[in-house]
Design an enzyme around this catalytic site. Structure first.
Site, PDB file in Angstrom:
ATOM      1  N   CYS A  89       0.833  -1.200   0.000  1.00 48.06           N
ATOM      2  CA  CYS A  89       0.000   0.000   0.000  1.00 48.06           C
ATOM      3  C   CYS A  89       0.874   1.259   0.000  1.00 48.06           C
ATOM      4  O   CYS A  89       1.516   1.541  -0.993  1.00 48.06           O
ATOM      5  CB  CYS A  89      -0.979  -0.061   1.172  1.00 48.06           C
ATOM      6  SG  CYS A  89      -2.465   0.895   0.890  1.00 48.06           S
ATOM      7  N   HIS A 141      -3.342  -5.751   1.439  1.00 44.83           N
ATOM      8  CA  HIS A 141      -2.552  -5.899   2.668  1.00 44.83           C
ATOM      9  C   HIS A 141      -2.437  -7.360   3.105  1.00 44.83           C
ATOM     10  O   HIS A 141      -3.273  -7.836   3.889  1.00 44.83           O
ATOM     11  CB  HIS A 141      -3.234  -5.126   3.808  1.00 44.83           C
ATOM     12  CG  HIS A 141      -3.126  -3.644   3.680  1.00 44.83           C
ATOM     13  ND1 HIS A 141      -2.184  -2.910   4.348  1.00 44.83           N
ATOM     14  CD2 HIS A 141      -3.846  -2.766   2.944  1.00 44.83           C
ATOM     15  CE1 HIS A 141      -2.321  -1.622   4.050  1.00 44.83           C
ATOM     16  NE2 HIS A 141      -3.327  -1.511   3.196  1.00 44.83           N
ATOM     17  N   GLU A 177      -0.535  -8.591   5.283  1.00 48.97           N
ATOM     18  CA  GLU A 177      -0.307  -8.675   6.742  1.00 48.97           C
ATOM     19  C   GLU A 177      -1.616  -8.601   7.527  1.00 48.97           C
ATOM     20  O   GLU A 177      -1.642  -8.886   8.715  1.00 48.97           O
ATOM     21  CB  GLU A 177       0.674  -7.572   7.191  1.00 48.97           C
ATOM     22  CG  GLU A 177       0.106  -6.171   7.350  1.00 48.97           C
ATOM     23  CD  GLU A 177      -0.166  -5.444   6.029  1.00 48.97           C
ATOM     24  OE1 GLU A 177       0.046  -6.029   4.950  1.00 48.97           O
ATOM     25  OE2 GLU A 177      -0.612  -4.278   6.085  1.00 48.97           O
TER      26      GLU A 177
HETATM   27  N1  LIG Z   1      -3.301   1.840   3.882  1.00 48.80           N
HETATM   28  C1  LIG Z   1      -2.466   2.617   3.217  1.00 48.80           C
HETATM   29  O1  LIG Z   1      -1.275   2.354   3.126  1.00 48.80           O
HETATM   30  C2  LIG Z   1      -2.999   3.866   2.614  1.00 48.80           C
HETATM   31  C3  LIG Z   1      -2.120   4.370   1.516  1.00 48.80           C
HETATM   32  C4  LIG Z   1      -2.355   5.811   1.105  1.00 48.80           C
HETATM   33  N2  LIG Z   1      -2.244   6.697   2.200  1.00 48.80           N
HETATM   34  C5  LIG Z   1      -3.682   5.886   0.370  1.00 48.80           C
HETATM   35  O2  LIG Z   1      -4.690   6.238   0.950  1.00 48.80           O
HETATM   36  O3  LIG Z   1      -3.711   5.564  -0.797  1.00 48.80           O
END
Ligand SMILES: NC(=O)CC[C@H](N)C(=O)O
Length: 228
Positions: free
Chosen positions: A86, A195, A197
């Site tokens: 992400c 994600h 994790e």
């Molecule tokens: N969960 C995250 O890593 C968010 C990634 C980034 N801040 C977005 O909103 O795209």
């Protein structure tokens, strides 16, 4: 095997990442603050999700200038596994360690929910524990996950089998070619918006992410002779 979880001001998935490695994978792991200049003591580097520097300018655009990113670059050149999830993926793109760029989701909304992914390439150090074409469930949580690159780059990504995960069924953010995760040409730097994790135990709704971390350990064991 020792993992580093890099922490930037604004990271918010660092603890989830640490938990996945320490408690579910049961491998050694350490938090590393963004001003660290040396990552030689680590075998794999994890860049977690979050809002580094508040996503100012663009997600990852400021974090990529952190001291630690020079050490991440060095680790990448040495062939160590580097995983950006992400915001970690966004930082790897901004740092030029992966090709392409991230745009706002086509809905212009932050989306947080489980999605289906297809494993497009199980011959990487991150995916060898999956079946080729396996459909897995991993949560997403982002506002800027709309991956984009130019046509020659997309052609190269396809030809080199660098597209590792694609959204399956429904594309939640409008990303080009349903791309959810890509590796660099050498295959040791993976960036992905979902994600893994957060999917390491059925109690969390899915354990499909665990195989990704297990693949990294498997790769490391296969390439390092233990002499003890
Ligand atoms: N969960 C995250 O890593 C968010 C990634 C980034 N801040 C977005 O909103 O795209």
């Amino acid at each position: 095997m020792k993992f580093a979880v890099i922490v930037f001001p604004g990271s918010n998935c660092d603890v989830d990442m640490y938990h996945a490695i320490a408690d579910e994978l049961q491998e050694e792991v350490e938090y590393v603050w963004h001003d660290e200049e040396n990552l030689d003591r680590f075998d794999a580097i994890l860049l977690p999700g979050g809002f580094s520097y508040g996503d100012y300018l663009r997600s990852g655009a400021i974090a990529r200038f952190s001291n630690v990113m020079k050490a991440v670059q060095k680790a990448a050149e040495e062939g160590k596994p580097i995983l950006g999830v992400c915001n970690g993926f966004q930082i790897l793109l901004e740092a030029g360690l992966l090709p392409g760029a991230m745009r706002r989701n086509n809905s212009l909304k932050f989306i947080c929910r489980p999605v289906s992914l297809k494993v497009e390439n199980n011959e990487t150090m991150f995916t060898s524990s999956y079946e080729q074409g396996e459909i897995i469930t991993i949560p997403i949580a982002h506002g800027e996950g709309n991956y984009y690159c130019d046509e020659p780059t997309l052609k190269r990504l396809i030809e080199n089998r660098q597209i590792v995960f694609r959204y399956h069924g429904e594309n939640p953010n409008g990303s080009l070619a349903d791309i959810a995760g890509i590796v660099n040409e050498k295959g040791n730097v993976l960036g992905m918006m979902p994600h893994p994790e957060r999917a390491v135990d059925v109690l969390l709704g899915s354990a499909d992410g665990l195989k990704l971390f297990q693949s990294i350990v498997k790769y490391w064991r296969e390439t390092h002779v233990i002499t003890a």
